[in-house]
Design an enzyme around this catalytic site. Sequence first.
Site, PDB file in Angstrom:
ATOM      1  N   ALA A  12       0.833  -1.208   0.000  1.00 12.30           N
ATOM      2  CA  ALA A  12       0.000   0.000   0.000  1.00 12.30           C
ATOM      3  C   ALA A  12       0.864   1.253   0.000  1.00 12.30           C
ATOM      4  CB  ALA A  12      -0.939  -0.008   1.202  1.00 12.30           C
ATOM      5  N   ALA A  14       1.887   4.395  -2.986  1.00 16.24           N
ATOM      6  CA  ALA A  14       1.124   5.514  -3.556  1.00 16.24           C
ATOM      7  C   ALA A  14      -0.190   5.035  -4.187  1.00 16.24           C
ATOM      8  CB  ALA A  14       1.969   6.255  -4.573  1.00 16.24           C
ATOM      9  N   ILE A  15      -0.101   4.090  -5.144  1.00 16.52           N
ATOM     10  CA  ILE A  15      -1.314   3.626  -5.822  1.00 16.52           C
ATOM     11  C   ILE A  15      -2.184   2.812  -4.873  1.00 16.52           C
ATOM     12  CG2 ILE A  15      -2.168   2.070  -7.628  1.00 16.52           C
ATOM     13  CD1 ILE A  15      -1.263   4.768  -8.701  1.00 16.52           C
ATOM     14  N   GLY A  16      -1.566   1.908  -4.112  1.00 16.26           N
ATOM     15  CA  GLY A  16      -2.329   1.110  -3.162  1.00 16.26           C
ATOM     16  C   GLY A  16      -2.988   1.959  -2.089  1.00 16.26           C
ATOM     17  N   ASN A 110       2.608  -3.136 -13.251  1.00 17.63           N
ATOM     18  CA  ASN A 110       2.974  -2.746 -14.617  1.00 17.63           C
ATOM     19  C   ASN A 110       3.577  -3.916 -15.398  1.00 17.63           C
ATOM     20  OD1 ASN A 110       2.201  -0.057 -14.839  1.00 17.63           O
ATOM     21  ND2 ASN A 110       4.077   0.697 -13.895  1.00 17.63           N
ATOM     22  N   LYS A 212      -0.886   0.044 -22.632  1.00 19.13           N
ATOM     23  CA  LYS A 212      -0.092   0.727 -21.614  1.00 19.13           C
ATOM     24  C   LYS A 212       1.380   0.314 -21.707  1.00 19.13           C
ATOM     25  CE  LYS A 212       0.313   2.053 -16.838  1.00 19.13           C
ATOM     26  NZ  LYS A 212       0.101   1.763 -15.427  1.00 19.13           N
ATOM     27  N   ASN A 216       5.324   2.126 -21.824  1.00 16.93           N
ATOM     28  CA  ASN A 216       6.282   1.831 -20.754  1.00 16.93           C
ATOM     29  C   ASN A 216       7.539   1.139 -21.277  1.00 16.93           C
ATOM     30  OD1 ASN A 216       4.712   2.916 -18.720  1.00 16.93           O
ATOM     31  ND2 ASN A 216       3.783   0.984 -18.127  1.00 16.93           N
ATOM     32  N   ASN A 220      10.063   4.438 -20.799  1.00 16.99           N
ATOM     33  CA  ASN A 220      10.705   4.278 -19.491  1.00 16.99           C
ATOM     34  C   ASN A 220      12.213   4.088 -19.604  1.00 16.99           C
ATOM     35  OD1 ASN A 220       8.980   3.908 -16.730  1.00 16.99           O
ATOM     36  ND2 ASN A 220       7.694   3.599 -18.507  1.00 16.99           N
ATOM     37  N   GLU A 293      11.926  -1.331 -13.026  1.00 11.78           N
ATOM     38  CA  GLU A 293      11.072  -2.418 -13.521  1.00 11.78           C
ATOM     39  C   GLU A 293      11.492  -2.854 -14.936  1.00 11.78           C
ATOM     40  OE1 GLU A 293       6.696  -2.322 -11.834  1.00 11.78           O
ATOM     41  OE2 GLU A 293       7.179  -0.359 -12.649  1.00 11.78           O
TER      42      GLU A 293
END
Length: 332
Positions: A12, A14-16, A110, A212, A216, A220, A293
């Site tokens: 949990a 930023a997004i979580g 992602n 998406k 990326n 990225n 990533e």
Amino acid sequence: MGDPIKICIFGAGAIGGFMGARLAADPEATGAEVSLVARGPHLAAIREKGLTLIEQERELNVRVRATDDPAELGPQDYVVLTLKAHSAPAVVDAMQPLLGPDTAVVTGVNGVPWWYFHRFGGPLEGTRLQSVDPGGRQWEGIGPERAIGCVVYPAAEIAAPGVVRHVEGWRFTLGEPSGERSERALRLSRALTAAGFKAPVRPRIRDEIWVKLWGNLSFNPISALTLATLDAICADPGTRAVARSMMLEAQRIAEKLGVKFPIDVDRRIEGAAAVGAHRTSMLQDLEAGRPMEIDALVTAVQELGRLVDEPTPTIDVVHALICLRARVAGLR
């Protein structure tokens, strides 16, 4: 209304935190009993002061159960994984107390998901991807039958421990690997919609994953190599051409896997340019000294290319450069 839906958000950050705060803010509307698995100062702050979500118009503070020990929480209806892709295999053992016989695991991660070839059909059915799931840790320890795909569109950041700032976006697109509109996917969609999100259940979730991933995969690593923002990469003829070449290689792979792209490559690049002076997540990770990533976004596309006998010359060059960049920075 019946029993609450037990939703654990694992990772949990930023997004979580964004998803968890909104789900927990109005349990009567969402029907959700929310818990968070977090760590470090962020966890300590959530326990002490609650989780704070800053949005454009308001600030929301919610008290929500948070822990770094999933065994405290017990079996869930949904476990939403919002970790970086490379962190996911390492938490499979820790997740086990959360997994009951009917628990769904929502992969809000992602890149190419580890379950990609589950319920895929044809000769590649059940193929496991070493680049994103080394040794099959997630396939064996979670089980592909639990997986619900999730494409994450919002941007958020941790402004301070226990404080998440929403930057933009509201959509979490869901989809079963099989393409069916299952009751478990629809139930989660209803809870997320009640929390104020857009959460459509799509029959072709892999198509959305690739649209998406298309950006990326290219922007990225180019941004981490050049330290440039999206608008600069798209405006420079040289880097724009490199990104476009990578995207066309990826498109040929995806189309061999049955993916249908709703837009063409130049419109996708223009969409990225329109975001403006944005520093990609990979560039942010490099600057912060965090692992990047690379495998889920780049290595996995190489692996898929080999599976369908499609060459990836530009992707190979950029992959070699970004892997060395990561090793030199001590991040790989």
